[in-house]
Design a protein around this motif. Structure first.
Motif, PDB file in Angstrom:
ATOM      1  N   LEU A 125       0.667  -1.247   0.106  1.00 57.68           N
ATOM      2  CA  LEU A 125      -0.021   0.134   0.247  1.00 57.68           C
ATOM      3  C   LEU A 125       0.920   1.417   0.048  1.00 57.68           C
ATOM      4  CD1 LEU A 125      -2.620   1.479   0.190  1.00 57.68           C
ATOM      5  CD2 LEU A 125      -2.582   1.196   2.676  1.00 57.68           C
ATOM      6  N   GLU A 126       1.869   1.361   0.808  1.00 51.04           N
ATOM      7  CA  GLU A 126       2.707   2.362   0.814  1.00 51.04           C
ATOM      8  C   GLU A 126       3.602   2.589  -0.378  1.00 51.04           C
ATOM      9  OE1 GLU A 126       2.786  -0.018   3.143  1.00 51.04           O
ATOM     10  OE2 GLU A 126       1.688   1.071   4.724  1.00 51.04           O
ATOM     11  N   GLU A 127       3.748   1.504  -1.231  1.00 47.38           N
ATOM     12  CA  GLU A 127       4.493   1.739  -2.322  1.00 47.38           C
ATOM     13  C   GLU A 127       3.692   2.483  -3.269  1.00 47.38           C
ATOM     14  OE1 GLU A 127       7.703  -1.529  -3.000  1.00 47.38           O
ATOM     15  OE2 GLU A 127       5.998  -2.344  -2.382  1.00 47.38           O
ATOM     16  N   GLY A 128       2.247   1.798  -3.359  1.00 47.97           N
ATOM     17  CA  GLY A 128       1.173   2.392  -4.142  1.00 47.97           C
ATOM     18  C   GLY A 128       0.895   3.672  -4.020  1.00 47.97           C
ATOM     19  N   GLN A 129       1.022   4.149  -2.701  1.00 47.63           N
ATOM     20  CA  GLN A 129       0.759   5.651  -2.397  1.00 47.63           C
ATOM     21  C   GLN A 129       1.797   6.571  -3.023  1.00 47.63           C
ATOM     22  OE1 GLN A 129       0.407   4.996   1.671  1.00 47.63           O
ATOM     23  NE2 GLN A 129      -1.786   5.208   1.681  1.00 47.63           N
ATOM     24  N   ARG A 130       3.113   5.830  -2.908  1.00 50.11           N
ATOM     25  CA  ARG A 130       4.565   6.631  -3.218  1.00 50.11           C
ATOM     26  C   ARG A 130       4.107   6.670  -4.992  1.00 50.11           C
ATOM     27  NH1 ARG A 130       9.705   6.139  -5.604  1.00 50.11           N
ATOM     28  NH2 ARG A 130       9.647   3.964  -5.389  1.00 50.11           N
ATOM     29  N   ALA A 131       3.693   5.570  -5.568  1.00 47.92           N
ATOM     30  CA  ALA A 131       3.397   5.737  -7.128  1.00 47.92           C
ATOM     31  C   ALA A 131       2.517   6.895  -7.428  1.00 47.92           C
ATOM     32  CB  ALA A 131       2.818   4.375  -7.328  1.00 47.92           C
ATOM     33  N   ALA A 132       1.119   6.951  -6.630  1.00 47.47           N
ATOM     34  CA  ALA A 132       0.296   7.712  -6.798  1.00 47.47           C
ATOM     35  C   ALA A 132       0.953   9.294  -6.660  1.00 47.47           C
ATOM     36  CB  ALA A 132      -0.895   7.687  -6.067  1.00 47.47           C
ATOM     37  N   GLN A 133       1.691   9.298  -5.602  1.00 50.33           N
ATOM     38  CA  GLN A 133       2.463  10.685  -5.505  1.00 50.33           C
ATOM     39  C   GLN A 133       3.292  11.312  -6.698  1.00 50.33           C
ATOM     40  OE1 GLN A 133       5.681  11.517  -2.452  1.00 50.33           O
ATOM     41  NE2 GLN A 133       3.818  12.558  -1.306  1.00 50.33           N
ATOM     42  N   LEU A 134       4.022  10.099  -7.364  1.00 49.88           N
ATOM     43  CA  LEU A 134       4.991  10.334  -8.383  1.00 49.88           C
ATOM     44  C   LEU A 134       4.071  10.646  -9.458  1.00 49.88           C
ATOM     45  CD1 LEU A 134       7.404   7.559  -7.878  1.00 49.88           C
ATOM     46  CD2 LEU A 134       8.040   9.988  -7.696  1.00 49.88           C
ATOM     47  N   SER A 135       2.873  10.208  -9.540  1.00 47.95           N
ATOM     48  CA  SER A 135       2.033  10.401 -10.867  1.00 47.95           C
ATOM     49  C   SER A 135       1.531  11.745 -10.630  1.00 47.95           C
ATOM     50  CB  SER A 135       0.831   9.401 -10.954  1.00 47.95           C
ATOM     51  OG  SER A 135       1.478   8.110 -11.205  1.00 47.95           O
ATOM     52  N   ALA A 136       0.969  12.309  -9.460  1.00 47.76           N
ATOM     53  CA  ALA A 136       0.712  13.438  -9.072  1.00 47.76           C
ATOM     54  C   ALA A 136       1.451  14.477  -9.579  1.00 47.76           C
ATOM     55  CB  ALA A 136       0.120  13.656  -7.725  1.00 47.76           C
ATOM     56  N   LEU A 137       2.888  14.375  -9.189  1.00 51.97           N
ATOM     57  CA  LEU A 137       3.978  15.237  -9.784  1.00 51.97           C
ATOM     58  C   LEU A 137       3.877  15.273 -10.976  1.00 51.97           C
ATOM     59  CD1 LEU A 137       6.800  13.981  -7.097  1.00 51.97           C
ATOM     60  CD2 LEU A 137       5.545  16.356  -7.175  1.00 51.97           C
ATOM     61  N   GLY A 138       3.425  14.442 -11.863  1.00 55.39           N
ATOM     62  CA  GLY A 138       3.568  14.515 -13.319  1.00 55.39           C
ATOM     63  C   GLY A 138       2.577  15.438 -13.712  1.00 55.39           C
ATOM     64  N   VAL A 139       1.351  15.304 -13.006  1.00 56.52           N
ATOM     65  CA  VAL A 139       0.278  16.216 -13.269  1.00 56.52           C
ATOM     66  C   VAL A 139       0.504  17.392 -12.933  1.00 56.52           C
ATOM     67  CG1 VAL A 139      -2.127  16.862 -12.749  1.00 56.52           C
ATOM     68  CG2 VAL A 139      -1.360  14.148 -13.067  1.00 56.52           C
ATOM     69  N   ILE A 140       1.185  17.813 -11.751  1.00 63.05           N
ATOM     70  CA  ILE A 140       1.491  19.064 -11.415  1.00 63.05           C
ATOM     71  C   ILE A 140       2.233  19.823 -12.403  1.00 63.05           C
ATOM     72  CG2 ILE A 140       2.547  20.439  -9.480  1.00 63.05           C
ATOM     73  CD1 ILE A 140       1.305  18.330  -7.578  1.00 63.05           C
ATOM     74  N   ALA A 141       3.422  19.031 -12.874  1.00 65.38           N
ATOM     75  CA  ALA A 141       4.432  19.488 -13.946  1.00 65.38           C
ATOM     76  C   ALA A 141       3.681  20.058 -15.105  1.00 65.38           C
ATOM     77  CB  ALA A 141       5.200  18.443 -14.218  1.00 65.38           C
ATOM     78  N   GLN A 142       2.815  19.379 -15.664  1.00 69.19           N
ATOM     79  CA  GLN A 142       1.917  19.688 -16.976  1.00 69.19           C
ATOM     80  C   GLN A 142       1.112  21.121 -16.371  1.00 69.19           C
ATOM     81  OE1 GLN A 142       2.469  18.526 -19.729  1.00 69.19           O
ATOM     82  NE2 GLN A 142       3.444  16.367 -19.145  1.00 69.19           N
ATOM     83  N   ILE A 143       0.687  21.111 -15.303  1.00 70.33           N
ATOM     84  CA  ILE A 143      -0.282  22.061 -14.774  1.00 70.33           C
ATOM     85  C   ILE A 143       0.922  23.372 -14.781  1.00 70.33           C
ATOM     86  CG2 ILE A 143      -1.548  23.466 -13.170  1.00 70.33           C
ATOM     87  CD1 ILE A 143      -2.675  20.458 -12.203  1.00 70.33           C
ATOM     88  N   ALA A 144       2.008  23.369 -14.069  1.00 68.35           N
ATOM     89  CA  ALA A 144       2.933  24.353 -13.974  1.00 68.35           C
ATOM     90  C   ALA A 144       3.647  24.915 -15.368  1.00 68.35           C
ATOM     91  CB  ALA A 144       4.068  23.839 -13.107  1.00 68.35           C
ATOM     92  N   LYS A 145       3.381  23.978 -16.484  1.00 65.79           N
ATOM     93  CA  LYS A 145       3.979  24.283 -17.636  1.00 65.79           C
ATOM     94  C   LYS A 145       2.645  25.205 -18.380  1.00 65.79           C
ATOM     95  CE  LYS A 145       5.603  22.554 -21.895  1.00 65.79           C
ATOM     96  NZ  LYS A 145       6.014  21.390 -22.854  1.00 65.79           N
ATOM     97  N   VAL A 146       1.835  24.929 -17.988  1.00 66.03           N
ATOM     98  CA  VAL A 146       0.625  25.835 -18.683  1.00 66.03           C
ATOM     99  C   VAL A 146       0.347  27.121 -17.965  1.00 66.03           C
ATOM    100  CG1 VAL A 146      -1.909  26.025 -19.077  1.00 66.03           C
ATOM    101  CG2 VAL A 146      -0.645  24.021 -19.580  1.00 66.03           C
ATOM    102  N   VAL A 147       0.699  26.922 -16.579  1.00 60.16           N
ATOM    103  CA  VAL A 147       0.304  28.319 -15.804  1.00 60.16           C
ATOM    104  C   VAL A 147       1.626  29.256 -15.722  1.00 60.16           C
ATOM    105  CG1 VAL A 147      -1.601  27.450 -14.793  1.00 60.16           C
ATOM    106  CG2 VAL A 147       0.454  27.487 -13.642  1.00 60.16           C
ATOM    107  N   GLY A 148       2.897  28.851 -16.258  1.00 58.00           N
ATOM    108  CA  GLY A 148       3.918  29.387 -15.965  1.00 58.00           C
ATOM    109  C   GLY A 148       4.670  29.399 -14.711  1.00 58.00           C
ATOM    110  N   ASN A 149       4.181  28.330 -14.068  1.00 58.18           N
ATOM    111  CA  ASN A 149       4.695  28.056 -12.692  1.00 58.18           C
ATOM    112  C   ASN A 149       3.972  28.987 -11.625  1.00 58.18           C
ATOM    113  OD1 ASN A 149       6.160  26.275 -10.830  1.00 58.18           O
ATOM    114  ND2 ASN A 149       7.942  27.945 -10.884  1.00 58.18           N
ATOM    115  N   ASP A 150       3.152  29.566 -12.056  1.00 53.77           N
ATOM    116  CA  ASP A 150       2.537  30.511 -10.964  1.00 53.77           C
ATOM    117  C   ASP A 150       1.215  29.676 -10.407  1.00 53.77           C
ATOM    118  OD1 ASP A 150       0.978  32.395  -9.736  1.00 53.77           O
ATOM    119  OD2 ASP A 150       0.820  33.818 -11.486  1.00 53.77           O
ATOM    120  N   ALA A 151       1.566  29.463  -9.133  1.00 54.87           N
ATOM    121  CA  ALA A 151       0.525  28.739  -8.100  1.00 54.87           C
ATOM    122  C   ALA A 151      -0.734  29.393  -7.996  1.00 54.87           C
ATOM    123  CB  ALA A 151       1.256  28.686  -6.888  1.00 54.87           C
TER     124      ALA A 151
END
Length: 162
Positions: free
Chosen positions: A66-92
């Motif tokens: 379960l913990e490894e699965g949660q880490r995988a979900a976090q890594l995938s979420a970082l990928g989603v956040i990277a795509q968002i950051a690219k579109v918004v110019g890193n402006d949170a």
């Protein structure tokens, strides 16, 4: 302690949480990583990547904890956040709302802890974006995912104009 939500950039918020903003992944087939319609941003599925390679390979319920699965979900979420950051110019401040996450989890037929795996992504979204990171979500078990990863996540995000 720094108020993470006072930091103006997505990368600074991630760094305050002990993460690095990864490069936004290029598509591996005939699609685009994001599509924007008005203020709605659709983010294509992002798999768990670490050091440029697929990470956490296999099935939940068959050797992946379960913990490894949660880490995988976090890594995938970082990928989603990277795509968002690219579109918004890193402006949170331009991220008005993480509206929905679709969390796909490669798992055995008898694995039932999909929501707990998905929390790895959900917790990160709330940590980075505060109340704007609270989202609707689906956590779905599947037989297999691209490149053998355990988790893939797509997203719908409301963004503000620059």
């Amino acid at each position: 302690m720094t108020n993470i939500l006072a930091l103006p950039t997505i990368s600074a918020r991630l760094e305050a949480l002990g993460h690095k903003l990864p490069e936004a992944a290029a598509p591996v087939a005939n699609y685009v990583p994001t599509t924007q319609i008005g203020s709605t941003l659709f983010v294509a599925g992002q798999i768990s990547i670490e050091n440029g390679q697929p990470a956490v390979l296999g099935l939940l319920g068959d050797g992946i904890s379960l913990e490894e699965g949660q880490r995988a979900a976090q890594l995938s979420a970082l990928g989603v956040i990277a795509q968002i950051a690219k579109v918004v110019g890193n402006d949170a401040r331009r991220v008005k709302r993480i509206a929905k996450l679709g969390v796909f989890i490669a798992s055995t037929a008898d694995f039932t802890q999909h929501p707990q795996v998905a929390n790895g992504a959900s917790d990160l979204m709330v940590a980075v974006f505060g109340d704007a990171g609270r989202h609707a979500r689906a956590a779905v078990g599947v037989a297999a995912l691209p490149r053998g990863v355990a988790v893939e996540i797509d997203a719908i995000v409301e963004i503000a104009d620059a």
